[in-house]
Design a protein around this motif. Structure first.
Motif, PDB file in Angstrom:
ATOM      1  N   ALA A   1       0.953  -1.055   0.044  1.00 50.71           N
ATOM      2  CA  ALA A   1       0.108  -0.034  -0.050  1.00 50.71           C
ATOM      3  C   ALA A   1       0.793   1.425  -0.022  1.00 50.71           C
ATOM      4  N   PHE A   2       2.037   1.373   0.658  1.00 56.64           N
ATOM      5  CA  PHE A   2       2.889   2.254   0.696  1.00 56.64           C
ATOM      6  C   PHE A   2       3.338   2.453  -0.864  1.00 56.64           C
ATOM      7  N   CYS A   3       3.670   1.483  -1.511  1.00 53.68           N
ATOM      8  CA  CYS A   3       4.288   1.818  -2.829  1.00 53.68           C
ATOM      9  C   CYS A   3       3.026   2.143  -3.974  1.00 53.68           C
ATOM     10  N   THR A   4       1.856   1.706  -3.661  1.00 54.32           N
ATOM     11  CA  THR A   4       0.605   2.107  -4.458  1.00 54.32           C
ATOM     12  C   THR A   4       0.391   3.657  -4.106  1.00 54.32           C
ATOM     13  N   LEU A   5       0.658   3.941  -2.867  1.00 58.58           N
ATOM     14  CA  LEU A   5       0.230   5.476  -2.660  1.00 58.58           C
ATOM     15  C   LEU A   5       1.442   6.377  -3.074  1.00 58.58           C
ATOM     16  N   ALA A   6       2.290   5.917  -2.954  1.00 59.29           N
ATOM     17  CA  ALA A   6       3.636   6.883  -3.673  1.00 59.29           C
ATOM     18  C   ALA A   6       3.461   6.938  -5.352  1.00 59.29           C
ATOM     19  N   ALA A   7       2.926   5.766  -5.963  1.00 54.21           N
ATOM     20  CA  ALA A   7       2.660   5.695  -7.239  1.00 54.21           C
ATOM     21  C   ALA A   7       1.304   6.506  -7.735  1.00 54.21           C
ATOM     22  N   ALA A   8       0.654   6.943  -6.677  1.00 56.67           N
ATOM     23  CA  ALA A   8      -0.660   7.844  -6.693  1.00 56.67           C
ATOM     24  C   ALA A   8      -0.046   9.343  -6.696  1.00 56.67           C
ATOM     25  N   GLY A   9       1.127   9.576  -6.107  1.00 57.85           N
ATOM     26  CA  GLY A   9       1.638  10.794  -5.743  1.00 57.85           C
ATOM     27  C   GLY A   9       2.184  11.185  -7.119  1.00 57.85           C
TER      28      GLY A   9
ATOM     29  N   THR B   1      -4.810   1.155  -2.829  1.00 56.13           N
ATOM     30  CA  THR B   1      -4.153   1.396  -1.534  1.00 56.13           C
ATOM     31  C   THR B   1      -5.231   1.281  -0.638  1.00 56.13           C
ATOM     32  N   VAL B   2      -6.566   1.658  -0.786  1.00 54.86           N
ATOM     33  CA  VAL B   2      -7.607   1.211   0.112  1.00 54.86           C
ATOM     34  C   VAL B   2      -7.865  -0.237   0.023  1.00 54.86           C
ATOM     35  N   VAL B   3      -7.955  -0.842  -0.970  1.00 54.10           N
ATOM     36  CA  VAL B   3      -8.107  -2.254  -1.062  1.00 54.10           C
ATOM     37  C   VAL B   3      -6.993  -2.948  -0.275  1.00 54.10           C
ATOM     38  N   LEU B   4      -5.676  -2.779  -0.423  1.00 53.92           N
ATOM     39  CA  LEU B   4      -4.835  -3.388   0.312  1.00 53.92           C
ATOM     40  C   LEU B   4      -4.811  -3.257   1.734  1.00 53.92           C
ATOM     41  N   LEU B   5      -5.082  -2.090   2.234  1.00 51.53           N
ATOM     42  CA  LEU B   5      -5.228  -1.866   3.668  1.00 51.53           C
ATOM     43  C   LEU B   5      -6.497  -2.560   4.235  1.00 51.53           C
TER      44      LEU B   5
ATOM     45  N   VAL C   1       2.117  20.275  -5.904  1.00 52.47           N
ATOM     46  CA  VAL C   1       1.052  19.383  -5.292  1.00 52.47           C
ATOM     47  C   VAL C   1       1.576  18.029  -5.104  1.00 52.47           C
ATOM     48  N   ALA C   2       2.158  17.561  -6.207  1.00 47.90           N
ATOM     49  CA  ALA C   2       2.749  16.221  -6.200  1.00 47.90           C
ATOM     50  C   ALA C   2       3.808  16.216  -5.136  1.00 47.90           C
ATOM     51  N   ALA C   3       4.758  17.133  -5.109  1.00 44.70           N
ATOM     52  CA  ALA C   3       5.693  17.189  -4.108  1.00 44.70           C
ATOM     53  C   ALA C   3       5.140  17.038  -2.578  1.00 44.70           C
ATOM     54  N   LEU C   4       4.057  17.946  -2.497  1.00 44.51           N
ATOM     55  CA  LEU C   4       3.430  18.029  -1.046  1.00 44.51           C
ATOM     56  C   LEU C   4       2.985  16.669  -0.595  1.00 44.51           C
ATOM     57  N   PHE C   5       2.320  15.977  -1.671  1.00 44.23           N
ATOM     58  CA  PHE C   5       1.538  14.680  -1.406  1.00 44.23           C
ATOM     59  C   PHE C   5       2.770  13.655  -0.951  1.00 44.23           C
ATOM     60  N   LEU C   6       3.845  13.602  -1.836  1.00 41.11           N
ATOM     61  CA  LEU C   6       5.032  12.628  -1.534  1.00 41.11           C
ATOM     62  C   LEU C   6       5.454  12.824  -0.163  1.00 41.11           C
ATOM     63  N   MET C   7       5.713  14.311   0.275  1.00 37.24           N
ATOM     64  CA  MET C   7       6.247  14.696   1.666  1.00 37.24           C
ATOM     65  C   MET C   7       5.314  14.123   2.766  1.00 37.24           C
ATOM     66  N   SER C   8       4.205  14.046   2.436  1.00 36.55           N
ATOM     67  CA  SER C   8       3.197  13.620   3.476  1.00 36.55           C
ATOM     68  C   SER C   8       2.659  12.218   3.553  1.00 36.55           C
ATOM     69  N   LEU C   9       3.556  11.478   2.454  1.00 40.73           N
ATOM     70  CA  LEU C   9       3.178  10.178   2.637  1.00 40.73           C
ATOM     71  C   LEU C   9       2.942   9.400   3.568  1.00 40.73           C
ATOM     72  N   SER C  10       3.842   9.434   4.786  1.00 38.67           N
ATOM     73  CA  SER C  10       3.862   8.601   5.999  1.00 38.67           C
ATOM     74  C   SER C  10       2.522   9.056   6.696  1.00 38.67           C
ATOM     75  N   ALA C  11       2.422  10.424   6.787  1.00 39.95           N
ATOM     76  CA  ALA C  11       1.274  10.820   7.387  1.00 39.95           C
ATOM     77  C   ALA C  11      -0.128  10.454   6.780  1.00 39.95           C
ATOM     78  N   THR C  12      -0.227  10.433   5.406  1.00 47.32           N
ATOM     79  CA  THR C  12      -1.334  10.021   5.065  1.00 47.32           C
ATOM     80  C   THR C  12      -1.700   8.488   4.957  1.00 47.32           C
ATOM     81  N   MET C  13      -0.762   7.662   5.194  1.00 42.92           N
ATOM     82  CA  MET C  13      -0.807   6.363   5.336  1.00 42.92           C
ATOM     83  C   MET C  13      -1.301   6.223   6.690  1.00 42.92           C
ATOM     84  N   GLN C  14      -0.926   6.888   7.594  1.00 44.97           N
ATOM     85  CA  GLN C  14      -1.519   6.469   9.115  1.00 44.97           C
ATOM     86  C   GLN C  14      -2.715   7.227   9.135  1.00 44.97           C
ATOM     87  N   LEU C  15      -3.234   8.250   8.459  1.00 45.69           N
ATOM     88  CA  LEU C  15      -4.549   8.845   8.341  1.00 45.69           C
ATOM     89  C   LEU C  15      -5.548   7.644   7.884  1.00 45.69           C
TER      90      LEU C  15
END
Length: 220
Positions: free
Chosen positions: A22-30, A54-58, A132-146
């Protein structure tokens, strides 16, 4: 008939690797977000597909429990991978995602998009997509926790997570976007440039939930 231990270990391996995947798919989304313009999700675009995966894997264990509740016999995982070489594969993949993808590769991609934003601005193009893409990738871990915090743990966890994601976008992101649109409208007005589109965009952002409720009432 008893399920072979190899298949049980394979099932447990796939379940254990769902979150790192799911981390990999979320990074691909960014990354896909930059190709789609940064602020505009294309219909049937890659960003939406990666977020859905990502949602399906989680919520994969909860999804399997729903399938089992429909009468389809699904063997449950053993809790841990018993086969040694499979356990080694799990450890290697987890370390690869955490130590290379999340800790090193994603920050480098975010830095690249920041550089791309400066180059876009210097050439007279719109740098918003790269920002926007840079902000999304910078907050990847926080987005995953959310996202993980929205996992209800029930059989409908996948749809519950998607509903929570929608509520977050409508309640948190869209009001902020409306504020930015208002600022842009004021700047364009001062510079004697067209500002009506930004004004209507701000109104639309603030009324998305109301429009959805109106459409539901009309369809009922």
């Amino acid at each position: 008939m008893q399920v072979p231990q190899f298949l049980l270990d394979l099932l447990q391996l796939l379940l254990d690797l769902a979150v790192p995947a799911a981390f990999c798919t979320l990074a691909a989304a960014g990354v896909s977000l930059r190709h789609e313009g940064g602020i505009n999700f294309h219909v049937n675009g890659r960003t939406g597909k990666w977020i859905l995966w990502t949602v399906v894997l989680l919520t994969l264990p909860q999804l399997l429990s729903w399938i089992a509740a429909q009468g389809i016999n699904i063997p449950s995982g053993s809790g841990s991978v018993g086969t040694s070489w499979m356990a080694s594969m799990e450890t290697v993949f987890r370390n690869f995602v955490s130590q290379i993808v999340v800790a090193r590769l994603v920050p480098v991609l975010a830095a690249y998009f920041v550089l791309k934003a400066t180059l876009d601005g210097a050439s007279g193009e719109n740098p918003i997509a790269s920002i926007v893409a840079a902000l999304f990738l910078m907050s990847l871990s926080a987005t995953m926790q959310l996202l993980q915090g929205w996992n209800s743990g029930g059989q409908y966890a996948m749809t519950d997570m998607l509903s929570s994601l929608w509520n977050y976008i409508a309640g948190q992101i869209l009001p902020a976007a409306a504020g930015l649109a208002c600022v842009g409208a004021v700047i364009n007005f001062v510079r004697h440039r067209p500002c009506a589109r930004l004004v209507f965009a701000a109104i639309s952002f603030l009324s998305v939930s109301g429009l959805l409720s109106l459409f539901r009432a009309m369809a009922a």
